[in-house]
Design an enzyme around this catalytic site. Structure first.
Site, PDB file in Angstrom:
ATOM      1  N   GLY A  89       0.793  -1.220   0.000  1.00 33.34           N
ATOM      2  CA  GLY A  89       0.000   0.000   0.000  1.00 33.34           C
ATOM      3  C   GLY A  89       0.823   1.266   0.000  1.00 33.34           C
ATOM      4  O   GLY A  89       2.052   1.250   0.078  1.00 33.34           O
ATOM      5  N   ALA A 169      -6.505  -0.145  10.219  1.00 35.84           N
ATOM      6  CA  ALA A 169      -6.624   1.110  10.961  1.00 35.84           C
ATOM      7  C   ALA A 169      -8.024   1.657  10.733  1.00 35.84           C
ATOM      8  O   ALA A 169      -8.378   2.031   9.612  1.00 35.84           O
ATOM      9  CB  ALA A 169      -5.572   2.114  10.502  1.00 35.84           C
ATOM     10  N   CYS A 185      -3.509   6.714   1.022  1.00 34.94           N
ATOM     11  CA  CYS A 185      -3.516   5.466   0.245  1.00 34.94           C
ATOM     12  C   CYS A 185      -3.390   5.739  -1.257  1.00 34.94           C
ATOM     13  O   CYS A 185      -3.741   4.880  -2.071  1.00 34.94           O
ATOM     14  CB  CYS A 185      -4.761   4.639   0.546  1.00 34.94           C
TER      15      CYS A 185
END
Length: 234
Positions: A89, A169, A185
């Site tokens: 990511g 998260a 992201c």
């Protein structure tokens, strides 16, 4: 809402013992070191129980192993805490009010399938948000969990010899302004949100327990709560 039935998940594995640590606010580097020690111990002894760490971080930005610096809106030599880690990511942000879950699981006892595991992590969050009447969903081609177009939970993992680290998260009630310093992201056209925007009276300690229960249900775990701050000590 895209969900996975509990039967379809728990039938893939024998019930596993899992040590549960419900912790407070802890610096990122300390927990990162714990994770690596826990994984290494299970490489040496695969019979050790799984571990679930539930906690908050002090403010920190992290980059996935292949993440691009173009998604940062600040200089990397600034005073902002920033770490490149081994998860997948792009860049994300952690801070108090965000509930972080780090499962240290041996997928040899579940399914050796990374896509399956990512969907399982999302499913845990979807079930927690369902308790608040929120229609959480997945978006094809994007990881994480979304409510009304807002990303409430990010997912990023590292798996080595089928042992997992990093995880989820979930924004419960954080100060979201820290996300304005990045392209979260790597997604520029979709906002980050929090559970508190939909349920203002939400309490993180309650969500933490709900997440533990959801993990146990979805993965068929026998959770063993452990007292103490350092999960590598015992």
């Amino acid at each position: 809402m895209n969900t996975i039935s509990s039967d379809s998940v728990t039938s893939t594995a024998l019930r596993r013992r899992c040590y549960l640590y419900q912790l407070g606010q802890i610096p990122y580097l300390e927990v990162w070191n714990w994770q690596r020690q826990l994984v290494e111990a299970r490489k040496q002894n695969p019979g050790l129980p799984d571990v679930l760490l539930l906690l908050e971080h002090l403010p920190v930005y992290t980059l996935g192993q292949g993440a691009s610096l173009e998604f940062l809106k600040f200089q990397t030599d600034s005073t902002v805490e920033l770490h490149r880690v081994e998860r997948g990511g792009e860049v994300t942000y952690h801070c108090p009010g965000q509930l972080v879950a780090y499962p240290i699981l041996n997928l040899n006892f579940y399914q050796r399938d990374l896509h399956w595991y990512l969907r399982i992590l999302e499913e845990v969050v979807i079930r927690v948000l369902a308790l608040y009447g929120l229609p959480a969903e997945r978006i094809p081609g994007l990881s994480g969990v979304w409510v009304e177009g807002r990303k409430l939970a990010a997912v990023g993992i590292k798996v080595s010899r089928w042992l997992t680290m990093h995880g989820i998260a979930l924004n419960v009630d954080p100060d979201l302004t820290g996300f304005t310093q990045i392209v979260p992201c790597g997604i520029a056209d979709r906002p980050v949100g929090s559970l508190a925007q939909f349920c203002p009276e939400v309490r993180l300690e309650v969500v933490q327990q709900q997440m533990a229960t959801a993990f146990a249900t979805v993965l068929g775990l026998d959770l063993l709560p452990i007292e103490g701050r350092d999960p590598t000590a015992g």
